[in-house]
Design an enzyme around this catalytic site. Structure first.
Site, mmCIF file in Angstrom:
data_model
loop_
_atom_site.group_PDB
_atom_site.id
_atom_site.type_symbol
_atom_site.label_atom_id
_atom_site.label_comp_id
_atom_site.label_asym_id
_atom_site.label_seq_id
_atom_site.Cartn_x
_atom_site.Cartn_y
_atom_site.Cartn_z
ATOM 1 N N ASP A 262 0.831 -1.206 0.000
ATOM 2 C CA ASP A 262 0.000 0.000 0.000
ATOM 3 C C ASP A 262 0.866 1.256 0.000
ATOM 4 O O ASP A 262 2.034 1.222 0.355
ATOM 5 C CB ASP A 262 -0.919 0.011 1.233
ATOM 6 C CG ASP A 262 -0.139 -0.060 2.536
ATOM 7 O OD1 ASP A 262 0.812 -0.855 2.608
ATOM 8 O OD2 ASP A 262 -0.478 0.672 3.486
ATOM 9 N N GLU A 263 0.258 2.358 -0.402
ATOM 10 C CA GLU A 263 0.857 3.691 -0.330
ATOM 11 C C GLU A 263 2.297 3.698 -0.853
ATOM 12 O O GLU A 263 3.215 4.216 -0.223
ATOM 13 C CB GLU A 263 0.790 4.213 1.111
ATOM 14 C CG GLU A 263 -0.640 4.376 1.609
ATOM 15 C CD GLU A 263 -0.740 4.869 3.029
ATOM 16 O OE1 GLU A 263 -1.683 5.624 3.327
ATOM 17 O OE2 GLU A 263 0.129 4.499 3.857
ATOM 18 N N ILE A 264 2.470 3.129 -2.015
ATOM 19 C CA ILE A 264 3.803 3.046 -2.615
ATOM 20 C C ILE A 264 4.230 4.412 -3.137
ATOM 21 O O ILE A 264 3.420 5.216 -3.596
ATOM 22 C CB ILE A 264 3.830 2.013 -3.750
ATOM 23 C CG1 ILE A 264 2.681 2.264 -4.744
ATOM 24 C CG2 ILE A 264 3.744 0.601 -3.187
ATOM 25 C CD1 ILE A 264 2.694 1.360 -5.940
#
EC number: 3.2.1.52
Length: 463
Positions: free
Chosen positions: A242-244
């Site tokens: 997530d949230e790369i």
């Protein structure tokens, strides 16, 4: 060997006898197909004899829990007759605990497992590697935890994890691991120093690099294999994703991010486990492409919902942040939410399914600095930072418990079987749940009281 050491939140003093009829008592495997259904029947005239029928010991335990709930608050009067046929809408009813930021003491984990069992939550999602720490002892890379000292101290030994899994399994609860990558990965900084993990050169926030020499890939595969072995027969392995952060000028292109995710997905599949990722792992990076029918996508943000995920060929889990992230302090009506999703008409040879939902407690607000410094200096200090050091465990535990319970129990009820409630009905349900938690010595937020990171009912945890 069948397990029979279930605990129940109340008692059955009002009944002369409770008969358990378990058709397959030797069936004690915990997985997506475990049968939790049960029936309760009684025709009480002169004697208070009750029969609980189920296929598994887990269904019987849930039947006993429901039987306790059917009695009055004093647990001594019984209804004149009982006829209950009950089964869950979803077989994945999870609680995600974030111990990759603020370390959650093992005793606190056990208290939450007890509360999960009495509220029919059956999956403990252990998010143990994030910005602040890798929270499980590693034989392959001891520096992951040996570097956690002073105010940063806190990790589980492998025996701690075995004890946690056994304690949970004995109560019908699976434990699934999550190692967050390639973002949220400062947990691996001790291995950056040794050269075993490679990162993009950017510092805010750091991200793992799929280097040309394959060093990051090899190290991550070793770590994941060690975790898979520790967690035994558990089917699911969550890799975060997530949230790369895409840092094109420093190597972490979207293609590079997708590349390392795909390699780790394949390693998990090759290890005969099912990979799970947050929604970005498919809908942003594309790392999960090609694993349709083999992977699970965990929805959480305002993007794809389970029906979209199923239509794209993946099993789905719903963790909608507006409703189920307890650290965001959702309203009661937001937590009592119908996660049902219209099944897609898309064809799939492996029949993707909507597995269920999870309620989550992230510990961002307890970090000593924003995400433990991953976003650089001069950031706002989180509201609960004073409770970050392990010396504050005695204050942190009631803070955490008050933030989680009884709201997690309301979410659990919605995951089991949602139905429409009026505001008054919801209030009654909340009061009943809070009273049961209190009776079971679960340190939940009391009725008609506000609990946050630093206070309970207006009283501060910090003297």
């Amino acid at each position: 060997m069948a397990r029979y050491n279930f605990t129940s939140s109340g008692c059955t003093d009002g009944f002369d006898s409770v008969n358990l009829i378990i058709s397959d008592p030797s069936s004690c495997a915990l997985n997506q197909d475990t049968d939790y259904a049960y029936n309760i029947s009684a025709d009480i005239s002169g004697t208070a004899s009750v029969t609980i029928t189920s296929k598994t010991i887990y269904g019987a335990a849930y039947g006993l829990e429901t039987l306790n709930q059917l009695t009055d608050e004093d647990f001594h009067s019984v209804p004149s007759s009982i006829d209950v046929v009950d089964s869950p809408s979803y077989n994945h009813r999870g609680f995600m605990i974030d111990t990759g930021r603020r370390f959650i003491p093992l005793s606190t984990i056990f208290k939450n497992i007890d509360a999960m069992a009495m509220n029919k939550l059956n999956v403990l999602h252990l998010h143990f590697a994030d910005w602040c720490r890798y929270a499980i002892e590693s034989d392959s890379f001891p520096s992951l935890t040996s570097s956690l000292v002073g105010d940063q101290a806190g990790h589980y030994t492998k025996q701690d994890v075995r004890d946690m899994i056994e304690y949970a399994n004995d109560r019908g609860i699976r434990v699934i691991p999550e190692v967050d990558l390639p973002g949220h990965s400062t947990w691996g900084f001790p291995l950056k120093t040794s050269g075993d993990l490679k990162y993009c050169t950017a510092t805010n926030p750091p991200s793992l690099l799929d280097d040309a020499d394959g060093k990051t890939e090899a190290t991550l595969k070793t770590i994941i294999s060690e975790v898979i072995e520790l967690f035994g027969e558990e089917e699911l392995f969550h890799i975060g994703a997530d949230e790369i952060a895409t840092l094109d000028d420093e190597g972490c292109t979207i293609e590079n991010i997708a590349g390392i995710e795909t390699k780790i997905f394949q390693h998990i599949v090759d290890s005969e486990r099912t990979p799970v990722c947050w929604e970005e792992g498919y809908y942003k990076s594309g790392g999960a492409e090609g694993f349709e029918g083999e992977a699970v996508i965990n929805a959480w943000n305002a993007g794809p919902r389970p029906n979209d995920i199923i239509a794209d060929g993946f099993d789905a889990i719903e963790s909608m942040s507006d409703n189920f992230y307890l650290n965001n302090k959702p309203s009661w009506s937001a937590v009592w939410y119908d996660i049902s999703s219209t099944p897609s008409s898309a064809e799939s040879s492996k029949s993707p399914t909507f597995r269920g939902g999870e309620v989550s407690m992230w510990t961002d607000n307890y970090c000593y600095a924003l995400q433990c410094g991953a976003f650089g200096p001069d950031q706002n200090v989180p509201v609960g930072a004073a409770l970050y050091p392990p010396s504050m465990d005695d204050q942190f535990t009631p803070s955490f418990m008050g933030m989680v319970w009884p709201k997690a129990a309301i979410a659990a009820g919605a995951f089991w079987n949602y139905y429409e409630l009026t505001d008054d009905d919801l209030k009654t349900k909340i009061e009943g749940v809070a009273n049961r938690l209190k009776e079971a010595a679960i340190d939940a937020c009391p009725n008609d009281c506000d609990c946050d990171e630093l206070t309970r009912c207006g009283d501060s945890y910090i003297n």
